[in-house]
Scaffold this motif. Structure first.
Motif, PDB file in Angstrom:
ATOM      1  N   PHE A  83     -50.996  77.144  28.993  1.00 26.42           N
ATOM      2  CA  PHE A  83     -50.464  76.000  29.727  1.00 26.42           C
ATOM      3  C   PHE A  83     -51.416  75.554  30.832  1.00 26.42           C
ATOM      4  N   THR A  84     -51.870  76.499  31.656  1.00 29.74           N
ATOM      5  CA  THR A  84     -52.735  76.120  32.777  1.00 29.74           C
ATOM      6  C   THR A  84     -54.100  75.630  32.288  1.00 29.74           C
ATOM      7  N   GLY A  85     -54.581  76.167  31.156  1.00 26.30           N
ATOM      8  CA  GLY A  85     -55.836  75.673  30.601  1.00 26.30           C
ATOM      9  C   GLY A  85     -55.738  74.203  30.231  1.00 26.30           C
ATOM     10  N   LYS A 141     -39.595  56.744  26.384  1.00 27.83           N
ATOM     11  CA  LYS A 141     -39.973  55.339  26.215  1.00 27.83           C
ATOM     12  C   LYS A 141     -41.470  55.100  26.390  1.00 27.83           C
ATOM     13  N   ASP A 142     -42.082  55.645  27.446  1.00 30.02           N
ATOM     14  CA  ASP A 142     -43.507  55.403  27.679  1.00 30.02           C
ATOM     15  C   ASP A 142     -44.309  56.705  27.639  1.00 30.02           C
ATOM     16  N   LEU A 143     -43.807  57.670  26.893  1.00 26.65           N
ATOM     17  CA  LEU A 143     -44.491  58.959  26.770  1.00 26.65           C
ATOM     18  C   LEU A 143     -45.661  58.831  25.793  1.00 26.65           C
ATOM     19  N   ASP A 144     -46.813  59.335  26.187  1.00 27.19           N
ATOM     20  CA  ASP A 144     -47.989  59.271  25.320  1.00 27.19           C
ATOM     21  C   ASP A 144     -48.160  60.532  24.482  1.00 27.19           C
ATOM     22  N   ILE A 145     -47.922  61.702  25.092  1.00 25.99           N
ATOM     23  CA  ILE A 145     -48.117  62.978  24.396  1.00 25.99           C
ATOM     24  C   ILE A 145     -47.011  63.936  24.828  1.00 25.99           C
ATOM     25  N   LEU A 146     -46.474  64.679  23.885  1.00 30.88           N
ATOM     26  CA  LEU A 146     -45.529  65.757  24.189  1.00 30.88           C
ATOM     27  C   LEU A 146     -46.050  67.035  23.542  1.00 30.88           C
ATOM     28  N   ILE A 147     -46.196  68.090  24.344  1.00 27.58           N
ATOM     29  CA  ILE A 147     -46.791  69.334  23.880  1.00 27.58           C
ATOM     30  C   ILE A 147     -45.796  70.478  24.066  1.00 27.58           C
ATOM     31  N   ILE A 148     -45.561  71.226  22.992  1.00 30.36           N
ATOM     32  CA  ILE A 148     -44.683  72.393  23.043  1.00 30.36           C
ATOM     33  C   ILE A 148     -45.543  73.618  23.353  1.00 30.36           C
ATOM     34  N   CYS A 149     -45.236  74.277  24.438  1.00 29.50           N
ATOM     35  CA  CYS A 149     -46.018  75.447  24.855  1.00 29.50           C
ATOM     36  C   CYS A 149     -45.233  76.717  24.585  1.00 29.50           C
ATOM     37  N   GLY A 150     -45.660  77.467  23.562  1.00 32.98           N
ATOM     38  CA  GLY A 150     -45.001  78.718  23.206  1.00 32.98           C
ATOM     39  C   GLY A 150     -45.745  79.922  23.733  1.00 32.98           C
ATOM     40  N   GLY A 151     -45.337  81.084  23.255  1.00 29.88           N
ATOM     41  CA  GLY A 151     -45.947  82.336  23.684  1.00 29.88           C
ATOM     42  C   GLY A 151     -45.579  83.461  22.737  1.00 29.88           C
ATOM     43  N   PHE A 152     -46.130  84.628  22.981  1.00 34.46           N
ATOM     44  CA  PHE A 152     -45.981  85.757  22.071  1.00 34.46           C
ATOM     45  C   PHE A 152     -44.514  86.133  21.849  1.00 34.46           C
ATOM     46  N   ARG A 160     -54.819  63.207  13.227  1.00 33.40           N
ATOM     47  CA  ARG A 160     -54.169  61.940  13.556  1.00 33.40           C
ATOM     48  C   ARG A 160     -53.353  62.080  14.854  1.00 33.40           C
ATOM     49  N   ASP A 161     -52.035  61.961  14.790  1.00 33.12           N
ATOM     50  CA  ASP A 161     -51.223  62.039  16.008  1.00 33.12           C
ATOM     51  C   ASP A 161     -50.541  63.405  16.161  1.00 33.12           C
ATOM     52  N   ARG A 162     -51.194  64.448  15.661  1.00 32.93           N
ATOM     53  CA  ARG A 162     -50.725  65.816  15.861  1.00 32.93           C
ATOM     54  C   ARG A 162     -51.892  66.663  16.366  1.00 32.93           C
ATOM     55  N   ILE A 163     -51.655  67.428  17.410  1.00 30.56           N
ATOM     56  CA  ILE A 163     -52.682  68.307  17.976  1.00 30.56           C
ATOM     57  C   ILE A 163     -52.080  69.696  18.137  1.00 30.56           C
ATOM     58  N   SER A 164     -52.889  70.716  17.894  1.00 27.30           N
ATOM     59  CA  SER A 164     -52.363  72.086  17.989  1.00 27.30           C
ATOM     60  C   SER A 164     -53.469  73.044  18.394  1.00 27.30           C
ATOM     61  N   SER A 165     -53.068  74.052  19.151  1.00 25.94           N
ATOM     62  CA  SER A 165     -53.988  75.082  19.629  1.00 25.94           C
ATOM     63  C   SER A 165     -53.372  76.441  19.336  1.00 25.94           C
ATOM     64  N   ALA A 166     -54.207  77.383  18.883  1.00 22.38           N
ATOM     65  CA  ALA A 166     -53.686  78.668  18.411  1.00 22.38           C
ATOM     66  C   ALA A 166     -53.563  79.724  19.494  1.00 22.38           C
ATOM     67  N   GLY A 167     -54.186  79.530  20.625  1.00 22.32           N
ATOM     68  CA  GLY A 167     -54.155  80.587  21.631  1.00 22.32           C
ATOM     69  C   GLY A 167     -54.462  80.064  23.012  1.00 22.32           C
ATOM     70  N   ALA A 168     -54.580  81.001  23.946  1.00 19.60           N
ATOM     71  CA  ALA A 168     -54.780  80.632  25.343  1.00 19.60           C
ATOM     72  C   ALA A 168     -56.150  80.002  25.572  1.00 19.60           C
ATOM     73  N   ASN A 169     -57.191  80.608  25.018  1.00 23.79           N
ATOM     74  CA  ASN A 169     -58.538  80.113  25.278  1.00 23.79           C
ATOM     75  C   ASN A 169     -58.799  78.753  24.649  1.00 23.79           C
ATOM     76  N   SER A 170     -58.168  78.468  23.532  1.00 22.47           N
ATOM     77  CA  SER A 170     -58.445  77.209  22.824  1.00 22.47           C
ATOM     78  C   SER A 170     -57.661  76.027  23.368  1.00 22.47           C
ATOM     79  N   ALA A 171     -56.705  76.275  24.257  1.00 20.51           N
ATOM     80  CA  ALA A 171     -55.907  75.170  24.807  1.00 20.51           C
ATOM     81  C   ALA A 171     -56.794  74.214  25.596  1.00 20.51           C
TER      82      ALA A 171
END
Length: 353
Positions: free
Chosen positions: A53-55, A104-115, A188-199
């Motif tokens: 998240f902080t990254g 309404k005016d949201l550009d990006i929504l990111i789900i931040c999970g964890g172990f 396209r309009d989907r972005i994903s990161s697999a871990g802490a360092n790649s965020a």
């Protein structure tokens, strides 16, 4: 070497701009309109990865610092409650619960999970994610947040990545999703990161798409202090435009400039040491850096001076000499021409802390 400050247009015009962009006074001459400020929401699952998240947030905040104008604003949401516990056991206050999100005016929504995050979303969560998708916002995930997007059917036909511990479950849950073993994936309009360092890498890629390489280079220079000692006052000047595709002759000239800050070489001396003609040097700089060698050399020395003013308590005269200027008044004129403030103003701010 003569310093033709009259070439300056009160701004750095070579690729070294990224190193100084946050310190230039006022907007760039071509900034006729303020940039778009994009709104980004982070959904923090219980036990979310604080580092991931902080990254991601660090990249956005630093982009705002480099720009000097807000490029991004972010908000945090929980699935339920006013706080969310991170994987470090630290409770984080959020702005609102996800069902209350106005998309309404949201550009990006990111789900931040964890172990240890619960990956079984309730119906209101799925409905809200689908609403965001209908509004054509970008949907993203950190760690294993892809799981929730897949539950909602929002990754069907997309490629994405997920933390290895969640890979098998996601493959079983949604075979329509193509999983890649990459650190991060942008499809396209989907972005994903697999871990802490790649965020961080994922968000830098997003920022690059919005604002280009120059902005990302500026962010990376600020955030890369743990990877290089170049920014220490007694270290050599960093090669700000290292590029393995540059011709050997140009790389040689750049190295000579970097190693000769205190006693600058003339362009003729550079040509002699590199064993190429003055005319070829001019062509190399124009073709690959879109500037002149004299201009680039001056920008290199002023960038070094700016760092010394901010990081040391040395007198301005000493800094001027260390950066190859013949006198403090000459140095001050050059510095003000490029940065819009005098060295004494920068030094005073540094001493006040």
């Amino acid at each position: 070497m003569g310093d033709n400050v009259r070439q300056a247009s009160r701004s750095f015009d070579s690729r070294m701009r990224h190193s100084n962009q946050a310190y230039l006074q006022g907007g760039a001459p071509h900034d006729a309109h303020p940039p778009i400020c994009r709104r980004i929401g982070f959904v923090l699952l219980e036990h979310f990865s604080m580092m991931a998240f902080t990254g991601a947030v660090d990249a956005l905040v630093t982009a705002n610092l480099v720009s000097r104008q807000p490029l991004y604003r972010f908000e945090t949401y929980s699935l339920e409650g006013a706080t969310v516990r991170s994987d470090l056991g630290i409770n984080i206050s959020v702005d609102a619960e996800l069902p209350a999100l106005d998309a309404k005016d949201l550009d990006i929504l990111i789900i931040c999970g964890g172990f240890r995050s619960n990956l079984e979303p309730r119906r209101p969560v799925v409905d809200k994610l689908r609403e965001v998708a209908r509004r054509q916002a970008i949907l993203g995930s950190l760690w294993n947040g892809s799981y929730l997007l897949a539950h909602a059917g929002l990754l069907d036909g997309y490629t994405c990545t997920v933390h290895p511990d969640s890979r098998a479950g996601l493959e079983e849950l949604r075979p329509q999703v193509r999983l890649l073993p990459n650190p991060f994936v942008i499809d396209r309009d989907r972005i994903s990161s697999a871990g802490a360092n790649s965020a961080l890498g994922m968000m830098l890629a997003v920022i690059r798409h919005h604002h280009g390489d120059e902005m990302v280079r500026g962010i990376e220079e600020i955030l890369a202090c743990d990877r290089t000692l170049d920014d220490l006052p007694d270290s050599p000047m960093p090669t700000l435009v290292d590029d393995p595709t540059f011709p050997d002759a140009l790389q040689t000239i750049l190295q000579l400039m970097k190693n000769n800050i205190e006693e600058p070489l003339s362009i003729e001396e550079l040509a002699l040491r590199a064993r190429i003609s003055r005319r070829r040097i001019d062509r190399l700089f124009q073709r690959h850096l879109d500037t002149t060698p004299s201009r680039y050399y001056l920008e290199t020395r002023l960038t070094r001076a700016r760092r010394l003013l901010q990081q040391t308590n040395e007198p301005i005269t000493s800094i001027a000499i260390a950066c190859g200027f013949t006198s403090a008044p000459h140095f001050s004129r050059c510095y003000r021409e490029f940065f819009g403030v005098s060295p004494s103003q920068v030094s005073a701010r540094h001493r006040r802390g």
